[in-house]
Scaffold this motif. Structure first.
Motif, PDB file in Angstrom:
ATOM      1  N   ASN A 189      30.613  39.621  -2.571  1.00 34.86           N
ATOM      2  CA  ASN A 189      30.108  40.328  -1.397  1.00 34.86           C
ATOM      3  C   ASN A 189      29.848  39.324  -0.272  1.00 34.86           C
ATOM      4  O   ASN A 189      29.169  38.306  -0.463  1.00 34.86           O
ATOM      5  N   VAL A 190      30.415  39.596   0.868  1.00 33.41           N
ATOM      6  CA  VAL A 190      30.242  38.741   2.040  1.00 33.41           C
ATOM      7  C   VAL A 190      29.311  39.435   3.022  1.00 33.41           C
ATOM      8  O   VAL A 190      29.549  40.595   3.389  1.00 33.41           O
ATOM      9  N   PRO A 191      28.242  38.778   3.448  1.00 33.51           N
ATOM     10  CA  PRO A 191      27.330  39.397   4.411  1.00 33.51           C
ATOM     11  C   PRO A 191      28.058  39.803   5.689  1.00 33.51           C
ATOM     12  O   PRO A 191      28.837  39.019   6.233  1.00 33.51           O
ATOM     13  N   ALA A 192      27.810  41.006   6.122  1.00 31.54           N
ATOM     14  CA  ALA A 192      28.478  41.491   7.338  1.00 31.54           C
ATOM     15  C   ALA A 192      28.081  40.679   8.562  1.00 31.54           C
ATOM     16  O   ALA A 192      28.838  40.544   9.518  1.00 31.54           O
ATOM     17  N   THR A 193      26.854  40.102   8.514  1.00 35.62           N
ATOM     18  CA  THR A 193      26.373  39.350   9.683  1.00 35.62           C
ATOM     19  C   THR A 193      27.194  38.103   9.942  1.00 35.62           C
ATOM     20  O   THR A 193      27.221  37.588  11.061  1.00 35.62           O
ATOM     21  N   ASP A 194      27.874  37.577   8.916  1.00 29.90           N
ATOM     22  CA  ASP A 194      28.677  36.370   9.124  1.00 29.90           C
ATOM     23  C   ASP A 194      29.740  36.577  10.198  1.00 29.90           C
ATOM     24  O   ASP A 194      30.121  35.646  10.897  1.00 29.90           O
ATOM     25  N   PHE A 195      30.214  37.809  10.297  1.00 25.26           N
ATOM     26  CA  PHE A 195      31.264  38.105  11.275  1.00 25.26           C
ATOM     27  C   PHE A 195      30.729  38.872  12.485  1.00 25.26           C
ATOM     28  O   PHE A 195      31.090  38.596  13.613  1.00 25.26           O
ATOM     29  N   SER A 196      29.837  39.830  12.220  1.00 24.78           N
ATOM     30  CA  SER A 196      29.385  40.697  13.308  1.00 24.78           C
ATOM     31  C   SER A 196      28.549  39.944  14.338  1.00 24.78           C
ATOM     32  O   SER A 196      28.645  40.204  15.539  1.00 24.78           O
ATOM     33  N   VAL A 197      27.714  38.985  13.876  1.00 26.58           N
ATOM     34  CA  VAL A 197      26.880  38.241  14.828  1.00 26.58           C
ATOM     35  C   VAL A 197      27.754  37.439  15.792  1.00 26.58           C
ATOM     36  O   VAL A 197      27.563  37.476  17.015  1.00 26.58           O
ATOM     37  N   LEU A 198      28.705  36.707  15.244  1.00 28.97           N
ATOM     38  CA  LEU A 198      29.614  35.935  16.088  1.00 28.97           C
ATOM     39  C   LEU A 198      30.405  36.848  17.019  1.00 28.97           C
ATOM     40  O   LEU A 198      30.552  36.575  18.216  1.00 28.97           O
ATOM     41  N   GLY A 199      30.903  37.960  16.486  1.00 30.63           N
ATOM     42  CA  GLY A 199      31.695  38.890  17.287  1.00 30.63           C
ATOM     43  C   GLY A 199      30.902  39.506  18.422  1.00 30.63           C
ATOM     44  O   GLY A 199      31.357  39.539  19.576  1.00 30.63           O
ATOM     45  N   VAL A 200      29.686  39.964  18.110  1.00 25.58           N
ATOM     46  CA  VAL A 200      28.853  40.626  19.126  1.00 25.58           C
ATOM     47  C   VAL A 200      28.443  39.637  20.213  1.00 25.58           C
ATOM     48  O   VAL A 200      28.485  39.950  21.415  1.00 25.58           O
ATOM     49  N   LEU A 201      28.024  38.430  19.813  1.00 24.73           N
ATOM     50  CA  LEU A 201      27.622  37.425  20.802  1.00 24.73           C
ATOM     51  C   LEU A 201      28.779  37.050  21.719  1.00 24.73           C
ATOM     52  O   LEU A 201      28.614  36.936  22.938  1.00 24.73           O
ATOM     53  N   ALA A 202      29.959  36.870  21.135  1.00 20.71           N
ATOM     54  CA  ALA A 202      31.124  36.494  21.939  1.00 20.71           C
ATOM     55  C   ALA A 202      31.542  37.619  22.876  1.00 20.71           C
ATOM     56  O   ALA A 202      31.895  37.382  24.041  1.00 20.71           O
ATOM     57  N   ILE A 203      31.494  38.861  22.380  1.00 20.26           N
ATOM     58  CA  ILE A 203      31.844  40.009  23.226  1.00 20.26           C
ATOM     59  C   ILE A 203      30.859  40.141  24.377  1.00 20.26           C
ATOM     60  O   ILE A 203      31.247  40.366  25.537  1.00 20.26           O
ATOM     61  N   PHE A 204      29.562  40.012  24.072  1.00 14.07           N
ATOM     62  CA  PHE A 204      28.532  40.103  25.115  1.00 14.07           C
ATOM     63  C   PHE A 204      28.735  39.023  26.175  1.00 14.07           C
ATOM     64  O   PHE A 204      28.688  39.297  27.380  1.00 14.07           O
ATOM     65  N   ALA A 205      28.964  37.777  25.716  1.00 15.53           N
ATOM     66  CA  ALA A 205      29.182  36.673  26.653  1.00 15.53           C
ATOM     67  C   ALA A 205      30.443  36.895  27.482  1.00 15.53           C
ATOM     68  O   ALA A 205      30.468  36.620  28.683  1.00 15.53           O
ATOM     69  N   GLY A 206      31.493  37.420  26.838  1.00 15.48           N
ATOM     70  CA  GLY A 206      32.746  37.667  27.554  1.00 15.48           C
ATOM     71  C   GLY A 206      32.599  38.713  28.645  1.00 15.48           C
ATOM     72  O   GLY A 206      33.075  38.537  29.767  1.00 15.48           O
ATOM     73  N   ILE A 207      31.921  39.826  28.312  1.00 13.55           N
ATOM     74  CA  ILE A 207      31.704  40.888  29.311  1.00 13.55           C
ATOM     75  C   ILE A 207      30.881  40.357  30.479  1.00 13.55           C
ATOM     76  O   ILE A 207      31.178  40.623  31.655  1.00 13.55           O
ATOM     77  N   LEU A 208      29.833  39.588  30.158  1.00 15.06           N
ATOM     78  CA  LEU A 208      28.967  39.059  31.216  1.00 15.06           C
ATOM     79  C   LEU A 208      29.714  38.063  32.100  1.00 15.06           C
ATOM     80  O   LEU A 208      29.533  38.039  33.324  1.00 15.06           O
ATOM     81  N   LEU A 209      30.585  37.268  31.503  1.00 15.87           N
ATOM     82  CA  LEU A 209      31.374  36.324  32.297  1.00 15.87           C
ATOM     83  C   LEU A 209      32.370  37.043  33.196  1.00 15.87           C
ATOM     84  O   LEU A 209      32.628  36.613  34.325  1.00 15.87           O
ATOM     85  N   LEU A 210      32.936  38.135  32.707  1.00 15.03           N
ATOM     86  CA  LEU A 210      33.861  38.904  33.541  1.00 15.03           C
ATOM     87  C   LEU A 210      33.124  39.552  34.710  1.00 15.03           C
ATOM     88  O   LEU A 210      33.648  39.627  35.825  1.00 15.03           O
ATOM     89  N   ILE A 211      31.900  40.033  34.445  1.00 17.96           N
ATOM     90  CA  ILE A 211      31.083  40.586  35.534  1.00 17.96           C
ATOM     91  C   ILE A 211      30.753  39.486  36.545  1.00 17.96           C
ATOM     92  O   ILE A 211      30.803  39.695  37.766  1.00 17.96           O
ATOM     93  N   THR A 212      30.428  38.296  36.024  1.00 18.34           N
ATOM     94  CA  THR A 212      30.144  37.152  36.894  1.00 18.34           C
ATOM     95  C   THR A 212      31.366  36.801  37.739  1.00 18.34           C
ATOM     96  O   THR A 212      31.242  36.469  38.922  1.00 18.34           O
ATOM     97  N   ALA A 213      32.541  36.879  37.123  1.00 12.30           N
ATOM     98  CA  ALA A 213      33.779  36.604  37.863  1.00 12.30           C
ATOM     99  C   ALA A 213      33.974  37.613  38.996  1.00 12.30           C
ATOM    100  O   ALA A 213      34.396  37.247  40.098  1.00 12.30           O
ATOM    101  N   LEU A 214      33.659  38.880  38.728  1.00  9.69           N
ATOM    102  CA  LEU A 214      33.792  39.912  39.761  1.00  9.69           C
ATOM    103  C   LEU A 214      32.823  39.658  40.916  1.00  9.69           C
ATOM    104  O   LEU A 214      33.206  39.765  42.095  1.00  9.69           O
ATOM    105  N   VAL A 215      31.573  39.327  40.581  1.00  8.98           N
ATOM    106  CA  VAL A 215      30.582  39.026  41.620  1.00  8.98           C
ATOM    107  C   VAL A 215      31.017  37.794  42.416  1.00  8.98           C
ATOM    108  O   VAL A 215      30.897  37.765  43.650  1.00  8.98           O
ATOM    109  N   THR A 216      31.547  36.793  41.709  1.00  9.74           N
ATOM    110  CA  THR A 216      32.019  35.584  42.381  1.00  9.74           C
ATOM    111  C   THR A 216      33.171  35.883  43.328  1.00  9.74           C
ATOM    112  O   THR A 216      33.247  35.336  44.435  1.00  9.74           O
ATOM    113  N   TYR A 217      34.061  36.765  42.910  1.00  4.82           N
ATOM    114  CA  TYR A 217      35.202  37.138  43.763  1.00  4.82           C
ATOM    115  C   TYR A 217      34.714  37.770  45.069  1.00  4.82           C
ATOM    116  O   TYR A 217      35.240  37.466  46.153  1.00  4.82           O
ATOM    117  N   ARG A 218      33.696  38.613  44.977  1.00  5.32           N
ATOM    118  CA  ARG A 218      33.155  39.238  46.192  1.00  5.32           C
ATOM    119  C   ARG A 218      32.457  38.212  47.066  1.00  5.32           C
ATOM    120  O   ARG A 218      32.527  38.292  48.303  1.00  5.32           O
TER     121      ARG A 218
END
Length: 247
Positions: free
Chosen positions: A212-241
């Motif tokens: 049995n592999v803990p689900a957090t081993d993958f989900s934590v990394l995935g969620v953090l990376a997705i959150f950071a990616g979305i926020l960086l894309l929003i930052t890119a949009l604000v920067t473009y304006r």
């Protein structure tokens, strides 16, 4: 014309009155206002009648013909919002990177141990050799997991570096910061979606070996990376304006 003293008729060409001897002074008629030449009081250039601004220096002409200087002010574009969202996304990316490195080291140790066990089994032959073949599939599974965490961590690290450089450039009002934020966001987002998307398949692969592999081993990394990616894309949009307002 009349003499201003004795009121006798005189010629406009006379210098003195022939009746009383008064010296005559006739004021020349001033040309109409429309015939006057208007000069810019700032640069001295001639201004066409009816013009609101000097066509040489851009000074504004009031209705009375006076010059009103147009003050050019450079408006500093605030980039505080870019810094705030950029720093938060970097923190999230660093968290994902550290977790990825931790998971990489953890599974890499398991991989080394499994390979040593297979080597010991295969050297004994017989049933031990069959067990080693079965274990080789388990080793391959662990190797895939190790590679996933390694490549994801590298991509997230590149994203962190891009975001840091972008923050430096945005402070200099450099438009290239937009592209760096965009690259960082895309890398984080792809890494997060990939890790989170295959997490269930990896758990099933381990389950086939009764592990049995803990689900957090993958989900934590995935969620953090997705959150950071979305926020960086929003930052890119604000920067473009913001970049549109840069001089």
């Amino acid at each position: 014309m009349l003499c201003p003293k004795c009121k006798k008729d005189v010629s406009e060409n006379d210098a003195f009155c022939g009746s009383c001897g008064e010296k005559l002074k006739f004021e020349e008629e001033k040309p109409a206002a429309s015939e006057l030449e208007i000069k810019c009081k700032k640069c001295g250039a001639l201004i066409d009648e009816g013009s609101a601004f000097c066509n040489q220096c851009g000074a504004k002409v009031n209705s009375d013909g006076k010059i009103e200087e147009v003050k050019k002010t450079v408006k500093m574009v605030s980039v505080t919002s870019v810094f705030v969202s950029g720093i938060i996304s970097i923190i999230a990316s660093v968290g994902a990177f550290l977790f990825g490195i931790y998971a990489f080291n953890f599974y890499n140790e398991k991989l080394v141990y499994a390979r040593e066990a297979i080597s010991a089994y295969s050297s004994q032959g017989g049933l031990y050799s069959l067990a080693s073949q079965y274990s080789q599939a388990f080793v391959d599974t662990i190797q895939n997991v190790v590679n996933i965490f390694l490549y994801s961590s590298i991509a997230i690290l590149i994203s962190i570096i891009s975001a840091i450089v972008a923050l430096y450039l945005i402070n200099k009002r450099d438009k290239r910061s937009f592209f760096l934020f965009l690259i960082g966001g895309i890398l984080d987002l792809i890494s997060g979606i990939y890790v989170y998307g295959i997490s269930e398949n990896i758990r099933r692969a381990f389950a086939s070996f009764n592990i049995n592999v803990p689900a957090t081993d993958f989900s934590v990394l995935g969620v953090l990376a997705i959150f950071a990616g979305i926020l960086l894309l929003i930052t890119a949009l604000v920067t473009y304006r913001k970049c549109k307002k840069f001089n």
